[in-house]
Design an enzyme around this catalytic site. Structure first.
Site, PDB file in Angstrom:
ATOM      1  N   ASP A  83      -6.670  -2.346  -5.930  1.00 41.60           N
ATOM      2  CA  ASP A  83      -7.509  -1.403  -5.164  1.00 41.60           C
ATOM      3  C   ASP A  83      -7.171   0.048  -5.537  1.00 41.60           C
ATOM      4  O   ASP A  83      -6.856   0.874  -4.667  1.00 41.60           O
ATOM      5  CB  ASP A  83      -7.332  -1.613  -3.664  1.00 41.60           C
ATOM      6  CG  ASP A  83      -7.642  -3.043  -3.236  1.00 41.60           C
ATOM      7  OD1 ASP A  83      -8.335  -3.751  -3.982  1.00 41.60           O
ATOM      8  OD2 ASP A  83      -7.186  -3.453  -2.149  1.00 41.60           O
ATOM      9  N   ARG A 122     -13.805  -5.193  -5.443  1.00 44.25           N
ATOM     10  CA  ARG A 122     -13.949  -6.279  -4.483  1.00 44.25           C
ATOM     11  C   ARG A 122     -14.405  -5.682  -3.158  1.00 44.25           C
ATOM     12  O   ARG A 122     -14.173  -4.484  -2.884  1.00 44.25           O
ATOM     13  CB  ARG A 122     -12.642  -7.043  -4.309  1.00 44.25           C
ATOM     14  CG  ARG A 122     -11.462  -6.223  -3.792  1.00 44.25           C
ATOM     15  CD  ARG A 122     -10.265  -7.117  -3.519  1.00 44.25           C
ATOM     16  NE  ARG A 122      -9.094  -6.355  -3.083  1.00 44.25           N
ATOM     17  CZ  ARG A 122      -8.046  -6.925  -2.471  1.00 44.25           C
ATOM     18  NH1 ARG A 122      -8.045  -8.213  -2.224  1.00 44.25           N
ATOM     19  NH2 ARG A 122      -7.007  -6.187  -2.110  1.00 44.25           N
ATOM     20  N   GLN A 138       0.829  -1.206   0.000  1.00 39.34           N
ATOM     21  CA  GLN A 138       0.000   0.000   0.000  1.00 39.34           C
ATOM     22  C   GLN A 138       0.861   1.253   0.000  1.00 39.34           C
ATOM     23  O   GLN A 138       1.732   1.415   0.857  1.00 39.34           O
ATOM     24  CB  GLN A 138      -0.929   0.021   1.215  1.00 39.34           C
ATOM     25  CG  GLN A 138      -1.934  -1.110   1.256  1.00 39.34           C
ATOM     26  CD  GLN A 138      -1.471  -2.300   2.065  1.00 39.34           C
ATOM     27  OE1 GLN A 138      -0.275  -2.615   2.090  1.00 39.34           O
ATOM     28  NE2 GLN A 138      -2.408  -2.967   2.742  1.00 39.34           N
ATOM     29  N   GLN A 162      -0.599   0.159  -5.740  1.00 39.44           N
ATOM     30  CA  GLN A 162      -1.656  -0.301  -4.840  1.00 39.44           C
ATOM     31  C   GLN A 162      -2.182   0.856  -3.999  1.00 39.44           C
ATOM     32  O   GLN A 162      -1.414   1.614  -3.406  1.00 39.44           O
ATOM     33  CB  GLN A 162      -1.136  -1.416  -3.928  1.00 39.44           C
ATOM     34  CG  GLN A 162      -2.208  -2.005  -3.024  1.00 39.44           C
ATOM     35  CD  GLN A 162      -1.756  -3.249  -2.296  1.00 39.44           C
ATOM     36  OE1 GLN A 162      -0.724  -3.827  -2.606  1.00 39.44           O
ATOM     37  NE2 GLN A 162      -2.539  -3.684  -1.326  1.00 39.44           N
ATOM     38  N   ASP A 163      -3.519   0.983  -3.955  1.00 39.47           N
ATOM     39  CA  ASP A 163      -4.190   2.029  -3.160  1.00 39.47           C
ATOM     40  C   ASP A 163      -3.796   3.435  -3.620  1.00 39.47           C
ATOM     41  O   ASP A 163      -3.486   4.305  -2.793  1.00 39.47           O
ATOM     42  CB  ASP A 163      -3.874   1.874  -1.669  1.00 39.47           C
ATOM     43  CG  ASP A 163      -4.427   0.594  -1.077  1.00 39.47           C
ATOM     44  OD1 ASP A 163      -5.100  -0.148  -1.806  1.00 39.47           O
ATOM     45  OD2 ASP A 163      -4.181   0.327   0.111  1.00 39.47           O
TER      46      ASP A 163
END
Length: 548
Positions: free
Chosen positions: A385, A453, A341, A363-364
């Site tokens: 994500d 998700r 993250q 990510q993120d």
């Protein structure tokens, strides 16, 4: 003061006196007419997720009338939050070094202060006068309470990323708080549903008095900040690395911006790469960052979880001040796909808007943490994500570009964090384009990409009127772990186009079938954008694109 102004003042004073009289009379009537025999308490509490705690809270207040129930449950959640905050302070580690647990504890301090502010603002908005609530006021309270719940959950999530024992000390008070605030959100939904009409069985409320006005504050003072004509772009401060402005860093310019300003404060950030981590705190309201263009004015850093940060703290740029605007800028986290993250932008600012901005990470990338947010004509790059969080966020006319992740990783466009069915949060992607990046396109079959998700049990994401490229997996949506969240999630699609929009491989019930249902996730309905976006001068479609 001229004669007309005096007349208006007198009329307002008379109106205020009438409202106060009505408030007093309405309260007296209700208290006399309701027997308090428990039937209504049981009926209300059985509609919550935690009926036992709900009954205990409402039964403890002797003589309460039905219209006070929402106020009582919110006050109870404030008490529980204060208990949790004290526990957090007492359990904080004492090391001098910047350990992950210490950083998580410091995140909690900031998050608890935000949550306390959100609940106190809700109580102010709710209390004082018996008048019919405005739709915007109900939306405000639901939004602020939803954000308070998200703040405390984020605190606990930070400790889940550590190996210490502080989380265990927080768990008990955390669960007490989340139950009480969940009941508060449920009670508000029961008494103040979306159409602002009280839906309570008439035998439980005496029929002759069903028209008694609902107690609510008539006008939220904060709304005045946005009820002005579109502002001119008059620059108040300039940031330039070459010394040609008042400041050489963005952080310094923000630190010197006025606190709790009701006027727009514009910071012009000249072209350049600003290698800094920036926090715009709650007290810096109505700030605007104006860049020289995306790809020209760039804020960059490389904080990440793998190197010891929390997800919350990893953000290159984090904003909490209400009414924030960013325009023609790039926010990037260059930590790389192997660093887990690593957030480029974190937003927990109510009524915030981003126009013609880039958000670049892996990510993120974009952490839409909480409250109401709007994104227009932005480009968002990432892998796992890409857009995550629990705000009520609408994306219009944006490009979402999926990059190549680490081996064996799966790409997901969204990971929405709605943990309670009564939170008015979710991610709405409207009239956007979702495609593979140049590096991913040739190898996309090796890295499945899904629309979203379920990060939390009641995750809610809607993709509508958008072009979905062939990078999207035929199944469309991904499970989190096993069957987690499958019953409570709300993943929906409406009138999308492109090779990735085919519904043949989707699970049943993923389609929005009517324009009326889809309009619930537009700017006007979902984030009350018609009330606060016009003064920003940012273009927006308030309803479905096809209706414009």
């Amino acid at each position: 003061m001229d004669a007309n102004q005096r007349k208006r003042t007198v009329l307002l004073l008379l109106l205020g006196a009438l409202l106060v009289s009505a408030a007093w009379l309405g309260t007296v009537i209700l208290k006399r007419r309701w027997s308090g025999d428990g039937d209504l308490v049981d009926w209300v509490c059985n509609k919550t997720l935690h009926p036992k705690e709900c009954v205990s809270t409402l039964a403890a207040v002797e003589g309460a009338n039905p219209k006070d129930f929402a106020h009582i449950t919110v006050k109870e959640s404030l008490y529980r939050l204060q208990q949790a905050y004290r526990t957090s302070l007492e359990a904080a580690p004492q090391e001098n070094e910047e350990s992950p647990e210490l950083m998580a504890s410091e995140d909690c301090d900031y998050l608890f202060e935000e949550a306390l502010d959100h609940i106190n603002r809700s109580l102010t908005e709710m209390g004082g006068l018996d008048v019919n609530p405005l739709k915007a006021q109900v939306s405000n309270v639901k939004t602020w309470l939803s954000a308070a719940l998200t703040d405390v959950e984020t605190c606990l999530d930070g400790f889940r990323e550590t190996s210490g024992t502080v989380r265990e000390d927080l768990e008990e008070n955390y669960h007490k708080f989340t139950k009480s605030l969940s009941n508060a959100l449920a009670t508000i939904q029961i008494f103040f549903p979306d159409n602002d009409r009280l839906r309570i069985p008439l035998p439980l409320l005496n029929r002759p008095y069903r028209g008694i006005p609902i107690p609510w504050w008539l006008y939220g003072s904060d709304r005045r900040l946005f009820q002005v004509p579109p502002f001119p772009l008059q620059v108040n401060a300039t940031v330039a690395q070459d010394g040609s402005g008042q400041y050489q860093t963005i952080g310094e310019a923000i630190m010197n911006a006025p606190s709790y300003s009701s006027e727009r404060y514009v910071i012009y950030v000249k072209a350049g790469i600003y290698d800094e981590n920036v926090l715009l705190p709650m007290n810096k309201t109505n700030v605007m960052l104006l860049g020289d263009g995306r790809g020209k004015t760039i804020v960059a850093s490389r904080r990440n979880v793998k190197d010891g940060s929390t997800t919350y703290r990893s953000a290159t740029f984090a904003v909490s001040g209400k009414g924030f605007i960013a325009r023609d800028m790039t926010f990037t986290n260059s930590a790389g796909p192997d660093k887990q993250q690593a957030v480029a932008l974190r937003v927990g600012a109510d009524m915030s808007a981003f126009y013609r901005c880039n958000f670049i990470g892996f990510q993120d990338t974009l952490y839409v943490h909480s409250l109401r947010q709007f994104y227009r004509e932005c480009d968002i790059y990432g892998t796992v994500d890409i857009i995550m969080g629990n705000a009520a966020a609408v994306f219009q006319n944006c490009n979402i570009i999926v990059r190549t992740p680490m081996p064996n990783q799966t790409n997901t466009i969204t990971a929405q964090g709605r943990s309670d069915p009564f939170q008015n949060t979710g991610i709405s992607i409207q009239n956007c384009t979702i495609v593979a990046s140049r590096d991913l396109a040739p190898v996309k079959s090796s890295f499945p990409t899904y629309l979203g998700r379920p990060w939390k049990l009641f995750s809610r994401t809607v993709v509508m009127e958008s072009f979905l490229g062939n990078v999207i997996h035929p199944a469309g949506w991904l499970q989190w772990s096993g069957d987690y969240g499958l019953e409570g999630v709300y993943f929906r699609e409406y009138m999308n186009t492109g090779p990735g929009s085919k519904m043949d491989g989707r699970e049943g019930g993923r389609v929005i079938r009517t324009a009326k249902q889809a309009n619930s996730f537009t700017v006007d309905s979902f984030i009350s954008g018609s009330d606060w976006l016009p003064p920003t001068s940012i273009p927006f479609n308030k309803n479905l694109t096809m209706e414009v």
